[in-house]
Design a protein around this motif. Structure first.
Motif, PDB file in Angstrom:
ATOM      1  N   ALA A  49       0.839  -1.206   0.000  1.00 55.69           N
ATOM      2  CA  ALA A  49       0.000   0.000   0.000  1.00 55.69           C
ATOM      3  C   ALA A  49       0.871   1.252   0.000  1.00 55.69           C
ATOM      4  CB  ALA A  49      -0.924   0.003   1.212  1.00 55.69           C
ATOM      5  N   GLY A  50       2.039   1.143   0.640  1.00 57.52           N
ATOM      6  CA  GLY A  50       2.923   2.302   0.789  1.00 57.52           C
ATOM      7  C   GLY A  50       3.479   2.811  -0.528  1.00 57.52           C
ATOM      8  N   HIS A  51       3.810   1.906  -1.449  1.00 58.86           N
ATOM      9  CA  HIS A  51       4.401   2.325  -2.735  1.00 58.86           C
ATOM     10  C   HIS A  51       3.530   3.349  -3.475  1.00 58.86           C
ATOM     11  CE1 HIS A  51       8.051   0.032  -2.875  1.00 58.86           C
ATOM     12  NE2 HIS A  51       7.447  -1.117  -2.677  1.00 58.86           N
ATOM     13  N   PRO A  52       2.284   2.976  -3.804  1.00 65.34           N
ATOM     14  CA  PRO A  52       1.475   3.944  -4.575  1.00 65.34           C
ATOM     15  C   PRO A  52       1.130   5.203  -3.785  1.00 65.34           C
ATOM     16  CG  PRO A  52       0.170   2.004  -3.983  1.00 65.34           C
ATOM     17  CD  PRO A  52       1.579   1.707  -3.609  1.00 65.34           C
ATOM     18  N   ILE A  53       0.979   5.077  -2.443  1.00 64.13           N
ATOM     19  CA  ILE A  53       0.627   6.266  -1.647  1.00 64.13           C
ATOM     20  C   ILE A  53       1.774   7.281  -1.686  1.00 64.13           C
ATOM     21  CG2 ILE A  53       0.144   7.122   0.686  1.00 64.13           C
ATOM     22  CD1 ILE A  53      -1.358   4.453   1.173  1.00 64.13           C
ATOM     23  N   ILE A  54       2.997   6.805  -1.410  1.00 61.10           N
ATOM     24  CA  ILE A  54       4.157   7.702  -1.480  1.00 61.10           C
ATOM     25  C   ILE A  54       4.375   8.151  -2.926  1.00 61.10           C
ATOM     26  CG2 ILE A  54       6.656   7.882  -1.108  1.00 61.10           C
ATOM     27  CD1 ILE A  54       5.157   7.767   1.498  1.00 61.10           C
ATOM     28  N   GLY A  55       4.059   7.237  -3.858  1.00 62.77           N
ATOM     29  CA  GLY A  55       4.230   7.550  -5.274  1.00 62.77           C
ATOM     30  C   GLY A  55       3.374   8.713  -5.749  1.00 62.77           C
ATOM     31  N   LEU A  56       2.291   8.976  -5.019  1.00 60.30           N
ATOM     32  CA  LEU A  56       1.446  10.119  -5.357  1.00 60.30           C
ATOM     33  C   LEU A  56       2.223  11.429  -5.213  1.00 60.30           C
ATOM     34  CD1 LEU A  56      -1.937   9.312  -3.553  1.00 60.30           C
ATOM     35  CD2 LEU A  56      -1.487   9.247  -6.008  1.00 60.30           C
ATOM     36  N   PHE A  57       3.164  11.427  -4.260  1.00 59.47           N
ATOM     37  CA  PHE A  57       3.900  12.660  -3.962  1.00 59.47           C
ATOM     38  C   PHE A  57       5.188  12.776  -4.775  1.00 59.47           C
ATOM     39  CE2 PHE A  57       1.427  11.460  -0.231  1.00 59.47           C
ATOM     40  CZ  PHE A  57       0.672  12.598  -0.065  1.00 59.47           C
ATOM     41  N   SER A  58       5.837  11.635  -4.990  1.00 59.31           N
ATOM     42  CA  SER A  58       7.101  11.688  -5.717  1.00 59.31           C
ATOM     43  C   SER A  58       7.407  10.316  -6.309  1.00 59.31           C
ATOM     44  CB  SER A  58       8.220  12.103  -4.760  1.00 59.31           C
ATOM     45  OG  SER A  58       9.460  11.609  -5.219  1.00 59.31           O
ATOM     46  N   SER A  59       7.666  10.285  -7.605  1.00 59.54           N
ATOM     47  CA  SER A  59       7.950   8.995  -8.241  1.00 59.54           C
ATOM     48  C   SER A  59       9.325   8.481  -7.802  1.00 59.54           C
ATOM     49  CB  SER A  59       7.871   9.121  -9.762  1.00 59.54           C
ATOM     50  OG  SER A  59       8.750  10.131 -10.201  1.00 59.54           O
ATOM     51  N   ARG A  60      10.216   9.399  -7.439  1.00 57.30           N
ATOM     52  CA  ARG A  60      11.541   8.976  -6.997  1.00 57.30           C
ATOM     53  C   ARG A  60      11.465   8.306  -5.620  1.00 57.30           C
ATOM     54  NH1 ARG A  60      16.798   9.356  -8.120  1.00 57.30           N
ATOM     55  NH2 ARG A  60      18.254   9.540  -6.382  1.00 57.30           N
ATOM     56  N   LEU A  61      10.562   8.821  -4.780  1.00 58.14           N
ATOM     57  CA  LEU A  61      10.417   8.253  -3.429  1.00 58.14           C
ATOM     58  C   LEU A  61       9.556   7.001  -3.401  1.00 58.14           C
ATOM     59  CD1 LEU A  61       9.998  11.441  -1.176  1.00 58.14           C
ATOM     60  CD2 LEU A  61      12.010   9.983  -1.461  1.00 58.14           C
TER      61      LEU A  61
END
Ligand SMILES: [Zn+2]
Length: 177
Positions: A49-61
């Protein structure tokens, strides 16, 4: 002393906590190679779940999102129990947080070997991260350190609970955990 901060830990509660811990560490030892049935399924869920959630803010993160996700949930729980003064539940959340360290270390140690089955068959987080950091050849050392921190982190809340119980002995029973 912050005597009123936490609910009283009675001997019965300590015994229940100890029983739960025994089952937990039993499971940890039985589950060889570091994947704890049930608990690590939950960790994996929060990881994914963490990947896409953080991915909303930054693709690098986004690569870090999985690890952030699986650590964030026990932290949220710990904060909530801390605010309620529920000592045993707080300690259990911290233990869960550091158990995640073992799970993460297992993944880190696989950075060069690339042997673990990956959910979704996507990129290997730690291969990507360690390559980015230029430390791929140290994957086993880093994993060993994280594993060590995980074990220390699981031990400290147990000592804290025993210490709280010891301090609570003469305290009246009124406050409910
Ligand atoms: Zn991942």
């Amino acid at each position: 002393m912050d005597e009123c901060r936490w609910g009283k830990i009675t001997s019965w509660k300590l015994a229940g906590f100890g029983f739960g811990l025994g089952a937990f560490f039993g499971l940890l030892l039985v589950c060889e190679r570091g994947f704890v049935f049930g608990l690590d399924h939950a960790n994996l869920l929060f990881h994914e779940a963490g990947h896409p959630i953080i991915g909303l803010f930054s693709s690098r993160l986004e690569t870090y999102g999985g690890t952030i996700g699986q650590l964030a949930f026990p932290v949220l729980l710990a904060v909530s129990f801390w605010r309620k003064g529920q000592a045993l539940s707080f300690a259990a959340s911290i233990i869960w947080f550091f158990e995640n360290g073992l799970n993460i270390a297992r993944y880190m140690a696989d950075a060069r070997a690339l042997e673990l089955p990956l959910v979704g068959g996507g990129d290997h987080d730690w291969n990507t991260i360690f390559t980015r950091w230029n430390v791929l050849q140290y994957d086993l050392n880093i994993a060993g350190t994280v594993k060590c921190i995980g074990w220390i982190g699981m031990t400290l809340p147990i000592l804290w609970v025993v210490w709280r119980w010891w301090c609570d002995r003469k305290r009246p029973d009124e406050s409910a955990e």
